[in-house]
Design an enzyme around this catalytic site. Structure first.
Site, short mmCIF file in Angstrom:
data_model
loop_
_atom_site.label_atom_id
_atom_site.label_comp_id
_atom_site.label_asym_id
_atom_site.label_seq_id
_atom_site.Cartn_x
_atom_site.Cartn_y
_atom_site.Cartn_z
N ARG A 1 104.05 -7.77 48.37
CA ARG A 1 103.20 -8.78 48.97
C ARG A 1 102.71 -9.77 47.92
NH1 ARG A 1 97.78 -7.64 52.35
NH2 ARG A 1 97.07 -7.27 50.23
N ASP B 1 89.75 -11.01 64.07
CA ASP B 1 89.51 -10.58 62.70
C ASP B 1 90.15 -11.63 61.79
OD1 ASP B 1 89.80 -9.49 60.13
OD2 ASP B 1 89.71 -7.45 60.91
N TYR C 1 85.81 -11.04 50.37
CA TYR C 1 86.31 -10.77 49.01
C TYR C 1 87.77 -11.14 48.85
CZ TYR C 1 87.40 -6.39 51.48
OH TYR C 1 87.82 -5.46 52.40
N LYS C 2 88.40 -11.63 49.92
CA LYS C 2 89.80 -12.05 49.80
C LYS C 2 89.82 -13.55 49.47
CE LYS C 2 91.20 -8.17 52.63
NZ LYS C 2 91.39 -7.64 53.98
N PHE D 1 95.42 -3.99 60.80
CA PHE D 1 94.93 -3.30 59.60
C PHE D 1 94.28 -2.02 60.12
CE2 PHE D 1 91.90 -2.46 56.22
CZ PHE D 1 92.58 -2.85 55.07
C1 PLP Z 1 90.79 -6.44 54.35
C2 PLP Z 1 90.67 -6.12 55.79
C3 PLP Z 1 89.64 -5.29 56.26
C4 PLP Z 1 88.71 -4.64 55.27
O1 PLP Z 1 87.72 -3.90 55.85
P1 PLP Z 1 86.51 -3.37 54.95
O2 PLP Z 1 85.59 -2.77 55.89
O3 PLP Z 1 85.98 -4.55 54.20
O4 PLP Z 1 87.08 -2.39 53.99
C5 PLP Z 1 89.54 -5.09 57.61
N1 PLP Z 1 90.38 -5.66 58.48
C6 PLP Z 1 91.39 -6.45 58.05
C7 PLP Z 1 92.32 -7.09 59.03
C8 PLP Z 1 91.57 -6.70 56.71
O5 PLP Z 1 92.57 -7.46 56.26
#
Ligand code: PLP
Length: 415
Positions: free
Chosen positions: A370, A196, A221-222, A127
């Site tokens: 997705r 992560d 939040y997921k 990400f």
């Molecule tokens: C959703 C997600 C994030 C989100 O980062 P924020 O700082 O909360 O915006 C980071 N890393 C991964 C792998 C994600 O899926």
């Protein structure tokens, strides 16, 4: 005559023990397959928030830092997330965004690593935020970034490796990485493993303690349904806490925060990962949202998630016009997270139309559709309906170009 998919979905939903948790969520008639991006609202959260605002803030005001448990919320909520990711108490602290926690974990990990280890391996499929932050952290600490496919990390880890930052589940393809194997290979090379968990926590067993993970971060939040922008978390294995040297040593992580002394002295334990004043409104929503996990075994969530994604893929193969979509999500259960990603040349138009027809997934540009499966509130009839509506949309939107018949993961360029 063989049973229709609709009949099978009905039977599967009837036999599904987890289905009873659906009523804990505020849902409507849409099929919501975007809980891997923003989890649905647990139905009891609005009343809890009304109380936090009207009574804790409105009436008790500053007394709530103590009397309503505001001050200790980051550690307390961390302990509630712990069992979901296989961690004993006292190792997780909630606060800040995932991006900020990636920064803390990578810099602190680099400081924990042995002298002379000057490279940081980063999942090249990451990400983007993880890659951006790791690159900056590496510049600050004088390390070199080596972007790699996660599968190549075990072979690449050596005596110059300080740590590797890896995503447990790839946010595009839904590929689940081998956390036990990669962690063990890093340890064998004398390096640290930083994971992560954004796309795995709340979807499948993680086993942080069992697999000896060093540091981990994740968002809430997921799959954890904490609400938009809910605070993230940081896991620091107990054995590292004494030497955990935060790059953001705010007063909330001081051994005596209200001593207001000029010199910094780090607190003991997980709360050393705190920075500044916690965002109580978001924390309160998250804490309440975690109630939906009471009495839920993450192993059961995993079993249903695999059954759902299998069933959805089977329906898509049966219903969708030939050659219009190709799954980039691994078939093997050991390599699949809790989403299905389909490549489709007309993906932007297809997703917009799907949403219009009540099936909410999302688009990852340029061509990935997705669909996230959150077993507490998504059922088999939802999976069948989503596949059926997808097939209808594909028939109504003309094909532009054939999709390459490759199931190779879509690799993002390193950030
Ligand atoms: C959703 C997600 C994030 C989100 O980062 P924020 O700082 O909360 O915006 C980071 N890393 C991964 C792998 C994600 O899926």
């Amino acid at each position: 005559m063989s049973e229709s998919f609709e009949e099978r979905a009905r039977a599967l939903d009837t036999a599904d023990e987890l289905g009873k948790h659906r009523e804990k969520f505020a849902l409507d008639s849409t099929v919501y397959l975007d809980g891997n991006s923003l989890g649905a609202l647990p139905a009891h959260v609005p009343a809890r928030m009304a109380d936090v605002i009207a009574r804790e803030w409105g009436e008790l005001r500053i007394r709530s830092w103590d009397e309503s448990g505001w001050w200790t919320a980051p550690e307390r909520i961390g302990d509630r997330i712990a069992p979901l990711v296989g961690a004993a108490e006292g190792q997780i602290v909630v606060g800040d965004s995932t991006s900020v926690n990636v920064f803390k974990a990578v810099v602190a990990g680099a400081r924990l690593a042995a002298e002379g280890r000057d490279e940081i391996l980063v999942d090249a499929t990451t990400f983007p935020t993880d890659g951006y932050i790791a690159e900056s952290a590496a510049r600050l600490t004088g390390h070199r970034i080596v972007p790699l496919d996660p599968a190549d990390i075990p072979g690449a880890a050596g005596d110059r490796t300080a740590l590797a930052l890896v995503n447990h589940v790839d946010y595009r393809t839904g590929r689940l990485q081998d956390l036990p194997g990669i962690t063990a290979a890093l340890h064998a090379a004398g390096a640290l493993a930083v994971w992560d968990l954004c796309h795995s926590a709340g979807a499948l067993p993680v086993g942080l303690d069992a697999h000896g993970v060093d540091l981990a971060v994740g968002c809430t939040y997921k799959y954890l349904n904490g609400g938009p922008g809910a605070p993230a978390y940081l896991y620091v294995a107990e054995r590292h806490q004494g030497r955990f040297d935060s790059p953001l040593p705010g007063w909330n992580s001081h051994a005596d925060p209200f001593g207001m002394t000029p010199g910094y002295r780090a607190a003991e334990g997980a709360l050393r990962g705190r920075v500044g004043t916690p965002d109580i409104l978001s924390m309160s929503a998250l804490e309440a949202a975690l109630d939906v996990w009471d009495g839920v075994r993450i192993e059961d969530v995993r079993a249903k998630s695999l059954a759902l994604t299998d069933f959805f893929l089977e329906c898509v193969r049966a219903y969708a016009p030939e050659g219009r979509v190709v799954s980039v999500t691994p078939e093997e259960h050991t390599a699949r997270g809790s989403q299905v990603a389909l490549r489709c040349a007309e993906a932007p138009a297809v997703m917009a139309e799907l949403i219009r027809r009540g099936v909410v997934g999302d688009l990852r540009r340029p061509d990935v559709l997705r669909f996230g499966f959150t077993p507490l509130y998504v059922g088999f009839a939802d999976a069948e309906r989503a596949a059926r509506v997808l097939a209808e949309v594909l028939r109504d939107i003309p094909a532009e170009a054939p999709v390459a018949a490759s199931s190779a993961p879509v690799v993002m360029p390193p950030a």
